[in-house]
Design a protein around this motif. Structure first.
Motif, PDB file in Angstrom:
ATOM      1  N   ASP A 267       0.844  -1.187   0.000  1.00 25.49           N
ATOM      2  CA  ASP A 267       0.000   0.000   0.000  1.00 25.49           C
ATOM      3  C   ASP A 267       0.883   1.242   0.000  1.00 25.49           C
ATOM      4  O   ASP A 267       1.571   1.533   0.982  1.00 25.49           O
ATOM      5  CB  ASP A 267      -0.912  -0.011   1.231  1.00 25.49           C
ATOM      6  N   ALA A 268       0.891   1.990  -1.116  1.00 28.78           N
ATOM      7  CA  ALA A 268       1.733   3.183  -1.213  1.00 28.78           C
ATOM      8  C   ALA A 268       1.309   4.254  -0.221  1.00 28.78           C
ATOM      9  O   ALA A 268       2.085   5.147   0.106  1.00 28.78           O
ATOM     10  CB  ALA A 268       1.675   3.741  -2.627  1.00 28.78           C
ATOM     11  N   GLY A 269       0.082   4.181   0.281  1.00 23.52           N
ATOM     12  CA  GLY A 269      -0.376   5.155   1.267  1.00 23.52           C
ATOM     13  C   GLY A 269       0.372   5.062   2.582  1.00 23.52           C
ATOM     14  O   GLY A 269       0.325   6.001   3.387  1.00 23.52           O
ATOM     15  N   LEU A 270       1.052   3.939   2.831  1.00 22.19           N
ATOM     16  CA  LEU A 270       1.814   3.773   4.060  1.00 22.19           C
ATOM     17  C   LEU A 270       3.203   4.407   3.979  1.00 22.19           C
ATOM     18  O   LEU A 270       3.909   4.476   4.984  1.00 22.19           O
ATOM     19  CB  LEU A 270       1.950   2.280   4.383  1.00 22.19           C
ATOM     20  N   HIS A 273       4.662  10.775   3.583  1.00 18.13           N
ATOM     21  CA  HIS A 273       4.207  11.969   2.885  1.00 18.13           C
ATOM     22  C   HIS A 273       4.323  13.149   3.841  1.00 18.13           C
ATOM     23  O   HIS A 273       4.108  13.009   5.042  1.00 18.13           O
ATOM     24  CB  HIS A 273       2.745  11.835   2.441  1.00 18.13           C
ATOM     25  N   HIS A 289       2.852   8.554  -6.671  1.00 16.25           N
ATOM     26  CA  HIS A 289       3.688   7.361  -6.564  1.00 16.25           C
ATOM     27  C   HIS A 289       3.552   6.506  -7.821  1.00 16.25           C
ATOM     28  O   HIS A 289       2.466   6.369  -8.394  1.00 16.25           O
ATOM     29  CB  HIS A 289       3.271   6.533  -5.336  1.00 16.25           C
TER      30      HIS A 289
END
Length: 560
Positions: A267-270, A273, A289
């Protein structure tokens, strides 16, 4: 309104009246004078080295390509200075001043007898081999030359990576506008006009009047270049530097290496940022990403100790996704960018061996007037200017109907076409050299390198013209590619990649000459080109360019 505008380099609010085409007279006057000065200085330097300093041809050629390589590498330093502290305006102005000092050193060397060797014996026959009494430049004289060349190289490093991006800044920071791409073509067209003037006026003065005037006129032009650029200061948009992108790229590499054994989450959200941290370098929005080059994503994996209790990240331990994607964008460009290196190595002989070819051929325009050998480069410039004009006025409208693109064809297609045309240019050089050498043998001139071979110098026009078409196809396209595909905060550094390619290409040219000299036992590239086999060298370069074209096509197929 003014208070909400972005800040200039000096920290003051940017005024809405700044920027746009009204700044072009100052920027283009600066660049025209700069190009006039550098072209007049560089175009005939091989003649100065061989006839004034009495260096052997191969040594003079390697000195010239090494200097060109160094001069083209210094834009990396200029880009770092511009992006990290000085800003583009002051980097360009300072670079112009350094270049001015270097040119004044060359003027002094040309005027002072103590700074150059004595002339060769005047009694030498016009058809004899090079007289043995020619005294080679001593260490002190060469030291003066090297110091002057170093100053011009450092000065060029301040100008080259910034001037295109600084001009594009005057039309806003978003790439892709019609005005901005018109600026790129206008920039290179104006540069071509300046080179055209230098190749006619300055080279003639060097060959027929003297090297004091031959270097003095370019020095005056460089002074006017700096003066005209500084005069436009109140009108410019001067974007405030936001730190060197090279430091950010290095931080990403260090963080990724430290976490080389850390798994990247699906999960790129992890990943890490930080909008506030990225805000100064992401005015057009943060980069999204991508799944390519996932090994670099490790730099954005947050581990214990990466972020302080205050929320401040340790940037040598963790990087934001935006910064990781900055590096990815540069890495993705490198394979296509590298294709230009071999091309530049091949083109380097236009300023060395091709000029020596022209010197041995019949250069008469009239019974009493001969065209200077280095002026043959004018046909490269003329064909480049004609190609740029035809491209904008004829090819783009025609291609637009077929492709539906505003630009007609993509810069990828322009770059590929350049590689193909360059193959034809070097091939033409090989065929003409074979003809010239055969004529020298037929008239018993193989051992008389100073004699005029009865072959018109205008047989060289096709190879020079094809190189001009090649430059028109890709020089603009290459710059557009680097500017458009790079993140907004790295455009000066991306422009520096153009000059790094020029640098590596010239160094590759030096290496190629050294290898050929060693492998051929000094036969192919000797001072007496009538006995040498310059045509074999050209055929070797043609083969390398064919391989390079195949490499480019393969890289383009896989490029995202």
């Amino acid at each position: 309104m003014a208070a909400a505008a972005p800040a200039d380099e000096d920290g003051s609010p940017r005024k809405t009246k700044q920027g746009g085409f009204k700044t072009m007279p100052f920027i283009l006057a600066n660049e025209i004078c700069d190009r006039f000065a550098t072209a007049g200085f560089n175009a005939n330097l091989i003649t100065y080295l061989t006839q004034q300093l009495h260096l052997p041809l191969a040594e003079a050629s390697n000195l010239l390509t090494n200097f060109n390589g160094t001069e083209a590498f210094t834009p990396v330093l200029g880009a770092i200075v511009a992006d990290s502290c000085a800003g583009r305006f002051w980097t360009i102005a300072g670079g112009g001043a350094l270049y001015q000092l270097g040119m004044l050193g060359l003027v002094a060397a040309a005027l002072a007898p103590a700074l150059r060797p004595a002339p060769c014996a005047a009694a030498a026959s016009a058809t004899a081999a090079a007289p043995p009494s020619c005294q080679r430049a001593c260490g002190g004289q060469l030291a003066m030359l090297y110091l002057s060349l170093l100053l011009t190289a450092l000065g060029g490093g301040g100008i080259r990576p910034c001037v295109v991006a600084f001009g594009a800044d005057q039309f806003g920071r978003r790439p892709g506008g019609d005005q901005k791409w018109s600026y790129f073509n206008l920039y290179f067209f104006s540069m071509g006009l300046a080179v055209l003037l230098a190749l006619t006026i300055v080279v003639y003065l060097q060959e027929n009047v003297g090297w004091g005037w031959g270097f003095g006129i370019p020095a005056i032009a460089m002074f006017l270049s700096v003066l005209s650029f500084v005069a436009g200061y109140p009108l410019y948009v001067k974007v405030k530097p936001e730190g060197s992108p090279f430091k950010r790229l290095l931080q990403v590499l260090v963080a990724a290496f430290r976490k080389r054994k850390v798994d990247v989450p699906e999960d790129a959200g992890l990943l890490y940022h930080n909008k506030e941290l990225d805000a100064p370098i992401a005015a057009d929005g943060r980069l999204l990403h991508t799944d390519q080059l996932r090994l670099l994503d490790r730099a954005a994996v947050v581990t214990t100790g990466d972020v302080a209790d205050s929320g401040e990240p340790h940037l040598w331990r963790v990087s934001t996704v935006h910064r990781v994607e900055e590096l990815k964008s540069i890495v993705r460009m490198l394979p296509l960018w590298a294709a230009s290196i071999t091309l530049i190595a091949a083109a380097s002989h236009n300023f060395t061996f091709a000029i020596q070819q022209a010197r041995t051929m019949d250069r008469h325009l009239t019974a009493s007037f001969q065209i200077p050998p280095a002026t043959m480069i004018i046909f490269t410039t003329l064909s480049m200017l004609a190609s740029l004009a035809l491209y904008d006025r004829a090819l783009v409208p025609l291609a637009r109907r077929c492709t539906g693109r505003r630009s007609g064809i993509t810069y990828f297609q322009r770059m590929g076409a350049r590689l193909a045309v360059s193959v034809l240019g070097v091939m033409a050089g090989a065929l003409v050299e074979a003809r010239r050498r055969a004529a020298a043998a037929e008239h018993g001139l193989l051992d008389k390198p100073a004699a005029v071979v009865p072959v018109s110098v205008f047989w060289l026009v096709p190879q020079y013209a094809l190189h001009g078409v090649s430059d028109a196809l890709s020089t603009v396209g290459h710059m557009e590619f680097l500017y458009d595909q790079s993140p907004e905060s790295m455009r000066s550094s991306a422009a520096a990649l153009f000059w790094v390619a020029v640098s590596l290409g010239n160094y590759l040219g030096t290496a190629l000459v050294a290898v050929v000299q060693s492998a051929s036992g000094g036969v192919w590239l000797q001072d007496n080109i009538n006995r040498g086999r310059l045509d074999y060298y050209y055929w070797l370069v043609t083969f390398l360019l064919v391989l390079n074209l195949a490499y480019y096509i393969a890289c383009f197929h896989f490029y995202t």
